[in-house]
Design an enzyme around this catalytic site. Sequence first.
Site, short mmCIF file in Angstrom:
data_model
loop_
_atom_site.label_atom_id
_atom_site.label_comp_id
_atom_site.label_asym_id
_atom_site.label_seq_id
_atom_site.Cartn_x
_atom_site.Cartn_y
_atom_site.Cartn_z
N GLU A 115 0.62 0.30 15.99
CA GLU A 115 -0.71 1.60 15.71
C GLU A 115 -1.62 1.72 17.23
O GLU A 115 -1.85 3.06 17.12
CB GLU A 115 -1.12 1.26 14.47
CG GLU A 115 -2.32 2.29 13.85
CD GLU A 115 -3.09 2.17 12.72
OE1 GLU A 115 -2.80 1.11 12.37
OE2 GLU A 115 -3.99 2.07 12.74
N ASN A 162 -3.07 -6.32 8.78
CA ASN A 162 -3.98 -6.42 8.08
C ASN A 162 -3.63 -7.50 7.05
O ASN A 162 -5.20 -8.23 6.37
CB ASN A 162 -3.40 -5.43 6.81
CG ASN A 162 -2.11 -5.89 6.01
OD1 ASN A 162 -2.33 -6.22 5.18
ND2 ASN A 162 -1.27 -5.27 6.53
N HIS A 191 5.45 -5.06 8.77
CA HIS A 191 5.77 -6.56 8.94
C HIS A 191 6.04 -8.01 7.57
O HIS A 191 4.40 -9.00 7.55
CB HIS A 191 3.93 -6.70 10.02
CG HIS A 191 4.20 -6.22 11.35
ND1 HIS A 191 2.61 -5.62 11.75
CD2 HIS A 191 5.27 -6.07 12.00
CE1 HIS A 191 3.15 -5.69 13.05
NE2 HIS A 191 4.02 -5.30 13.11
N HIS A 246 3.18 2.77 11.26
CA HIS A 246 2.11 2.07 12.51
C HIS A 246 2.49 3.49 13.21
O HIS A 246 1.44 3.84 14.14
CB HIS A 246 2.69 1.16 13.55
CG HIS A 246 2.93 -0.56 13.08
ND1 HIS A 246 1.60 -0.67 12.20
CD2 HIS A 246 3.91 -1.31 12.58
CE1 HIS A 246 1.73 -1.72 11.50
NE2 HIS A 246 3.08 -1.82 12.18
N CYS A 301 0.43 -1.15 0.21
CA CYS A 301 0.04 -0.10 -0.39
C CYS A 301 0.92 1.17 0.36
O CYS A 301 2.00 1.25 0.25
CB CYS A 301 -1.01 0.33 1.20
SG CYS A 301 0.04 0.16 3.05
S1 SF4 Z 1 -2.91 2.81 6.89
FE1 SF4 Z 1 -1.63 1.05 7.18
S2 SF4 Z 1 -2.60 -0.08 5.38
FE2 SF4 Z 1 -3.58 1.98 5.20
S3 SF4 Z 1 -2.14 2.85 3.66
FE3 SF4 Z 1 -1.17 3.61 5.66
S4 SF4 Z 1 0.34 1.88 6.10
FE4 SF4 Z 1 -1.23 1.39 4.23
#
Ligand code: SF4
Length: 284
Positions: free
Chosen positions: A131, A225, A47, A79, A12
């Site tokens: 987080e 996730n 992770h 996080h 992501c």
């Molecule tokens: S909140 Fe987490 S899953 Fe969403 S873009 Fe940021 S790092 Fe990626």
Amino acid sequence: MEVIRATCAGACYGVERALKMVRQAIADEQQSDVTSRPVYTLGPLIHNPQVVAELERAGVQAVASIEEIEHGILVIRSHGVPPALIEQAREKGLTVIDATCPHVSKVQQAAHELHAQGYTVLIVGEEGHPEVEGIFAYAGADAFAVRDADELPKVLPSEKIGVVVQTTKSQNALATVVEELQRRGLEPLVKNTICQSTRKRQKAAEELARGVDAVVVIGGKISSNTTRLFEICKSFCPRTYHIESPAELNPLWFEGAKRIGVTAGASTPEEQITAVIEALEALE
Ligand code: SF4
């Protein structure tokens, strides 16, 4: 046998951004005229054990606390961390590179605002997850976290509840917690802070799992996730398997399967997805 990739899967924005920042820090130090400084992360950057091992080879060390660092550069992971920790690192003379994902910063901000407005903040998330620990630091002393509706205490600390959500939680977990609060006659103020990347991956995983005979979910075993994607896929397709690398694939899992779905968590780089798809295609 057909291998079908989820329409949205893999690394992501926040993870790619953090990786880019840490790789840039290494490159800058290597080009520096003065002696290069060591680069640290508090805990593994993401992770994903394979990526963390690659960073280690490039000289990035993951430490459990800033007490372990004497000097150098500290990269804050996507996080996020409690703000006091960043201050502590700066006071120690460390250079801090803050790779907190902007979406996580939004959750921290939402928690801070709810607390400032007199709400008791309820975090729908995994207590102990980095987080969530970071969000707690913004949410006031009476904040509390639950993973799902079953964990809601019988007696709530307040009737004025404001809800924020760990970015990687499922919509379903949030919905059941809110429904339970409403069933108890409360009117919680809900900030749905699940990140779009997570939502898109979860939706694509569900669509994928509904139409295949088996699913392979790729990503770190401790990645929340990725675990969530596994749970979603498993609920629609019982033959769902969570792996970190192609070496774990077991041909027996796919006996008689005509369509195999592949999805991957937000901390899984493209090379790992390609390697698994190639290994699956070679099983035919
Ligand atoms: S909140 Fe987490 S899953 Fe969403 S873009 Fe940021 S790092 Fe990626």
